[in-house]
Design a protein around this motif. Structure first.
Motif, PDB file in Angstrom:
ATOM      1  N   ALA A   1      39.513  -0.719 -29.615  1.00 23.85           N
ATOM      2  CA  ALA A   1      40.130  -1.246 -30.850  1.00 23.85           C
ATOM      3  C   ALA A   1      39.008  -0.517 -31.813  1.00 23.85           C
ATOM      4  N   LEU A   2      37.583  -0.695 -31.517  1.00 26.01           N
ATOM      5  CA  LEU A   2      36.504  -0.135 -32.614  1.00 26.01           C
ATOM      6  C   LEU A   2      36.746   1.148 -32.741  1.00 26.01           C
ATOM      7  N   TYR A   3      37.055   2.218 -31.792  1.00 20.41           N
ATOM      8  CA  TYR A   3      37.185   3.621 -31.762  1.00 20.41           C
ATOM      9  C   TYR A   3      38.342   3.747 -32.862  1.00 20.41           C
ATOM     10  N   GLU A   4      39.385   2.866 -32.758  1.00 18.87           N
ATOM     11  CA  GLU A   4      40.672   3.214 -33.755  1.00 18.87           C
ATOM     12  C   GLU A   4      40.164   2.653 -35.070  1.00 18.87           C
ATOM     13  N   ALA A   5      39.345   1.685 -35.257  1.00 22.42           N
ATOM     14  CA  ALA A   5      39.010   1.292 -36.570  1.00 22.42           C
ATOM     15  C   ALA A   5      37.957   2.240 -37.306  1.00 22.42           C
ATOM     16  N   TRP A   6      37.195   2.938 -36.383  1.00 18.82           N
ATOM     17  CA  TRP A   6      36.239   3.957 -36.516  1.00 18.82           C
ATOM     18  C   TRP A   6      36.915   5.115 -37.305  1.00 18.82           C
ATOM     19  N   VAL A   7      37.793   5.409 -36.796  1.00 13.55           N
ATOM     20  CA  VAL A   7      38.830   6.799 -36.882  1.00 13.55           C
ATOM     21  C   VAL A   7      39.337   6.360 -38.267  1.00 13.55           C
ATOM     22  N   LYS A   8      40.091   5.114 -38.358  1.00  9.36           N
ATOM     23  CA  LYS A   8      40.391   4.613 -39.513  1.00  9.36           C
ATOM     24  C   LYS A   8      39.803   4.906 -40.881  1.00  9.36           C
ATOM     25  N   ILE A   9      38.472   4.664 -40.831  1.00 10.74           N
ATOM     26  CA  ILE A   9      37.324   4.388 -41.831  1.00 10.74           C
ATOM     27  C   ILE A   9      37.061   6.205 -41.892  1.00 10.74           C
ATOM     28  N   LEU A  10      37.155   6.783 -40.966  1.00  7.31           N
ATOM     29  CA  LEU A  10      36.544   8.299 -41.299  1.00  7.31           C
ATOM     30  C   LEU A  10      37.654   9.084 -41.848  1.00  7.31           C
ATOM     31  N   THR A  11      38.886   8.585 -41.956  1.00  5.92           N
ATOM     32  CA  THR A  11      39.948   9.145 -42.633  1.00  5.92           C
ATOM     33  C   THR A  11      39.995   8.944 -44.255  1.00  5.92           C
TER      34      THR A  11
ATOM     35  N   MET B   1      31.180   9.098 -31.278  1.00  7.79           N
ATOM     36  CA  MET B   1      31.931   8.245 -30.248  1.00  7.79           C
ATOM     37  C   MET B   1      32.942   8.911 -29.791  1.00  7.79           C
ATOM     38  N   ASP B   2      33.029   8.863 -28.194  1.00 13.79           N
ATOM     39  CA  ASP B   2      34.117   9.638 -27.612  1.00 13.79           C
ATOM     40  C   ASP B   2      34.751   8.774 -26.368  1.00 13.79           C
ATOM     41  N   HIS B   3      35.723   9.099 -26.074  1.00 15.05           N
ATOM     42  CA  HIS B   3      36.175   8.281 -24.606  1.00 15.05           C
ATOM     43  C   HIS B   3      37.012   9.463 -23.892  1.00 15.05           C
ATOM     44  N   ARG B   4      36.982   9.142 -22.625  1.00 15.35           N
ATOM     45  CA  ARG B   4      37.582  10.139 -21.412  1.00 15.35           C
ATOM     46  C   ARG B   4      38.052   9.379 -20.456  1.00 15.35           C
ATOM     47  N   ILE B   5      38.782   9.911 -19.644  1.00 18.76           N
ATOM     48  CA  ILE B   5      39.317   9.332 -18.513  1.00 18.76           C
ATOM     49  C   ILE B   5      39.539  10.073 -17.144  1.00 18.76           C
ATOM     50  N   GLU B   6      39.204   9.452 -16.023  1.00 19.07           N
ATOM     51  CA  GLU B   6      39.295  10.287 -14.804  1.00 19.07           C
ATOM     52  C   GLU B   6      40.826  10.233 -14.416  1.00 19.07           C
TER      53      GLU B   6
END
Length: 362
Positions: free
Chosen positions: A91-101, A231-236
């Motif tokens: 959720a923090l990642y989504e909020a971070w992107v929202k502010i970056l835009t 910040m970044d996120h990945r998946i196995e």
């Protein structure tokens, strides 16, 4: 390339994590945290540009349970709001992107989880592949034990080393008044060999909240903001059988993309300088810290989980956000200059998020 806009964590708050909170609803558990994090900045709900939350309907046992938590936020007059069925770190990642835009200058992020009403080991099986793995009902502890045994067989660790990780984490939590498990205690009996009770996280309830702000707004709200440098996120792969459980390529890639292996801004060109001084790792099992230390290249000079980490308190859906909050709080207090925060979800470190935070020079 770093983000085009400076965004920082300016406030963090969390509950005292407890084994049971039968007397409280999710809203009642969450509201004091929301009030505290807003009070730290002097903001009111109406001043927040974007609100995002993380939780799981599976824990609550009812659909769209997160809508009830909005009663604690105050959603009238209407607010810009979103929700992720995930740990609050996402959720923090989504909020971070929202502010970056540029869509918002401030954001409130919160997450919560009550594991006590049910059997969290069974609930987490719903994350597994529904055709081949879930019908076998391997629970979260059994899968973590498979990973721990793979590490032991590979020579990466042994049971005394795992016990030392658990002891260090809970001793570090002695100064953390919010932690559920504090101070040294016996490793206990085997839960699923080779993991003993002490190698596993406590089951409990808790919530956390963070406020993000951009640029000069952040500087006006916090004496020493914790700037998110990346910040970044990945998946196995979803199938455990096609993964090497002794390694975490997704955590390594997320850290690389977040800039964790680069030097701080003020130390460019200074060979041999440490990349981070503090790491808050979301490692619910002692064996997972072994995997993450290797993947994230953390040597003995890095303070790992000074808050105690998830072995001291592991409210499901909030523990990852707490790792980011604890790393930011260390920067706020001047105890860290550059910190790495990690969050995970899914069995055996399936999904991994890494954030790099920096404080301005004193």
């Amino acid at each position: 390339m770093g983000p085009a806009r400076d965004v920082a964590v300016v406030a963090f708050a969390q509950t005292d994590h407890r084994r049971r909170t039968d007397e409280l609803s999710e809203v009642e558990m969450l509201m004091p945290v929301l009030h505290e994090v807003l009070d730290r900045t002097g903001l009111r709900t109406g001043d927040i540009g974007f609100t995002c939350s993380g939780s799981s309907d599976y824990l609550a046992g009812r659909a769209f349970s997160f809508t009830m938590a909005l009663d604690g936020v105050g959603a009238w007059p209407p607010i810009a709001e979103s929700h992720v069925e995930m740990d609050g770190a996402w959720a923090l990642y989504e909020a971070w992107v929202k502010i970056l835009t540029g869509e918002a200058d401030t954001a409130l992020v919160y997450s919560y989880g009550k594991s006590s009403p049910g059997e969290v080991r069974d609930v987490l099986t719903r994350q597994l592949d529904p055709y081949y793995l879930a019908p076998l009902w391997p629970d979260s502890v059994a899968l973590a034990a498979l990973q721990a045994q793979a590490l032991i067989d590979a020579g990466d660790t042994d049971e005394p080393a795992l016990a030392a990780i658990a002891a260090r984490s809970r001793n570090s939590a002695a100064a953390n008044t919010h932690a559920q498990v504090r101070g040294s205690r016996p490793q206990g009996d085997y839960l699923v060999r080779p993991l003993r009770t002490g190698d596993c996280p406590p089951v409990g309830d808790g919530a956390a909240a963070v406020i993000l702000a951009a640029g000069d707004t952040a500087r006006g709200l916090c004496e020493r903001p914790a700037w998110i440098r990346g910040m970044d996120h990945r998946i196995e792969a979803h199938g455990l059988g096609v993964r090497d459980l002794t390694d975490s390529p997704s955590a390594r890639l997320a850290a690389e993309r977040a800039g964790a292996f680069e030097l701080p801004h003020g130390l460019k060109g200074m060979g041999g300088a440490p990349t981070v001084d503090t790491a808050e790792l979301h490692a619910p099992f002692s064996s997972q810290e072994v995997v993450l230390r290797k993947a994230l290249r953390l040597d003995d000079g890095v303070r790992v989980n000074p808050s105690g980490g998830a072995l001291a308190a592991n409210p499901v859906m909030a523990a990852g956000l707490i790792r980011i909050g604890e790393a930011a709080a260390a920067i706020h207090r001047g105890e860290s200059d550059r910190a790495l925060a990690h969050a995970t979800s899914g069995p055996c470190l399936q999904q991994n998020l890494v954030a790099v935070l920096e404080g301005e020079p004193s």
